[in-house]
Design a protein around this motif. Sequence first.
Motif, short mmCIF file in Angstrom:
data_model
loop_
_atom_site.label_atom_id
_atom_site.label_comp_id
_atom_site.label_asym_id
_atom_site.label_seq_id
_atom_site.Cartn_x
_atom_site.Cartn_y
_atom_site.Cartn_z
N THR A 85 0.83 -1.21 0.00
CA THR A 85 0.00 0.00 0.00
C THR A 85 0.86 1.25 0.00
O THR A 85 0.59 2.22 -0.73
CB THR A 85 -0.92 0.01 1.23
OG1 THR A 85 -1.76 -1.16 1.20
CG2 THR A 85 -1.80 1.26 1.25
N LYS B 151 1.19 4.22 -2.81
CA LYS B 151 0.98 5.61 -2.44
C LYS B 151 2.14 6.47 -2.91
O LYS B 151 1.95 7.60 -3.41
CB LYS B 151 0.81 5.73 -0.93
CG LYS B 151 0.47 7.13 -0.46
CD LYS B 151 0.25 7.16 1.05
CE LYS B 151 -0.09 8.57 1.52
NZ LYS B 151 -0.29 8.60 3.01
N CYS B 152 3.36 5.95 -2.78
CA CYS B 152 4.54 6.69 -3.21
C CYS B 152 4.53 6.90 -4.72
O CYS B 152 4.85 7.97 -5.22
CB CYS B 152 5.81 5.94 -2.79
SG CYS B 152 7.33 6.79 -3.24
N SER C 46 1.90 7.01 -6.61
CA SER C 46 0.85 7.98 -6.91
C SER C 46 1.32 9.40 -6.64
O SER C 46 0.95 10.33 -7.36
CB SER C 46 -0.40 7.67 -6.08
OG SER C 46 -0.90 6.37 -6.37
#
Length: 569
Positions: A113, A117-118, A120
């Motif tokens: 996850t 996120k990184c 994105s």
Amino acid sequence: MEDIEDLLVGGGGGVPPGFRLPVASAVGVKPKHKKKNNNFQDSLKSYTAAKIPGTQTIYMKTFGCSHNQSDSEYMAGQLSAFGYNLTESQDEADLWLINTCTVKSPSQSAMDTLISKCRSAKKPLVVAGCVPQGSRDLKELEGVRRNKFVEILPINVGCLGACTYCKTKHARGHLGSYTVDSLVGRVRTVIADGVKEIWLSSEDTGAYGRDIGVNLPILLNSLVAELPSDGSAMLRIGMTNPPYILEHLKEIAEVLRHPSVYSFLHVPVQSGSDTILTAMNREYTVGEFRTVVDTLIELVPGMQIATDIICGFPGETDEDFEQTVNLVKEYQFPQVHISQFYPRPGTPAARMKKVPSNVVKKRSRELTTVFESFTPYVEMEGKTERIWITDIATDGSHLVGHTKGYIQVLVVGPETMLGTSAMVKITSVGRWSVFGEVIEILTENVISHQNRVDKISCSNLNETCCSKESETCACGLTSGCEQTEKNDFSVSKDDQKPGDYRSQNIIGWLLRKRKNNSHRKIENEMVSEMEEKQRTSSKVHEWAVVDKALLVGIFVSLLTIIAVFFIWN
């Protein structure tokens, strides 16, 4: 800068051996505070952080056991010692560093996850710890290709050797092979993405699979089965040391004969002396190296072998070096990577008695002179070869292709030829590459072709056709898009004559040259305009000062006149 492994064993650089700091407290975590409204300072700070190494801010996240936490503390200590700041804020960080764990599923899920996120957030990401070191499944991590037509595919990490001069075992550890299924799945994916060359990468390709009960021929045959039948994509086998390829020579030769596999192999010998090979702990003899080379040259038509030589290894005598020179002269390898011995801290060779540096340099120059005297490609002139085109040459005027033997061929042509395979006539040869003239395009770059068709639009077939993207705008001719597409991607001898393609190659080259000249002209005009504005601004500023002085003078004169008037009255 020393290697990180050198620092950890007390290699210097002003950092104490084993230096570490707790991540959350002692490594200068940036305190949260209100930002001052100072645009100039913010922009200067941003510029400094982006340009100067050691000034960036890093967000570090650790998953797993106390051992992982300890590793993170060591990493934090090293980063802090070199000037980097650590932060608990993901948004403030210039880079994310994730120390991973593969023991428990919850940790794995949380890590996945965070990685997503990184991505994105479009932040640079470093993944350390157990996942890249211990995972046998390539689906854990994906890279970003520097060349969209070339996939560099690692098949294992670490090695089985223990060479006395090498630190790979220190950094990479013992052999760890990825599974055949995960590698096959990756090949399927990249072929679907339009990749045209797959480079198998490894510290020692020949050792693949010995830790998981398979071997290199099994992997190679599985990968070859996934390649397109039209020969539009090629496989290149990576570097292999002699000991682990000897028992599979015939099977590997069979793979190298496959139409979709380059007839090229990098087999380092390092020295032509058995005495030196023993001191290096290379685990083979010069005779065994000869067996590898002789067998492959005999069984694989057009086979090309590259090798490595280390000059001046500790204990190397003039006789040892002469044996190396004679070996290179005998085989006249088209590619030889020649290096001078350099002791790596912490290796057994670093404790051996060194050959004087002036002797090492002399031997290196002598071997280089011998190697550069070879003309390995002279017999290719006038021949017709098939090449696979994947890159643009550094001169900006040629495209780079490779023959079945992975010999570099430079051709003139439009960038739309990237990702294609073509028949070329070799027109001239050089020491490091050859030059060719395109005769026929055999396979087209389907993905690139479809993208261009989707992007190009014309209001009238008699008007000049141009793509919305400047990079693909090559339609300077007064012909419609449909006709241009046919010219760029003909795949049949009947549809396109050699003369037509040569003329189009010249047009593509001229267009690229004109585009580069236009860019330079525009840049020069912009610079001139900016300089003119600066001069004008300077003049305006100077006149403004003069005007103020005149106004002050007038004002003082007026006051004087008024004062005199009152005095006389």
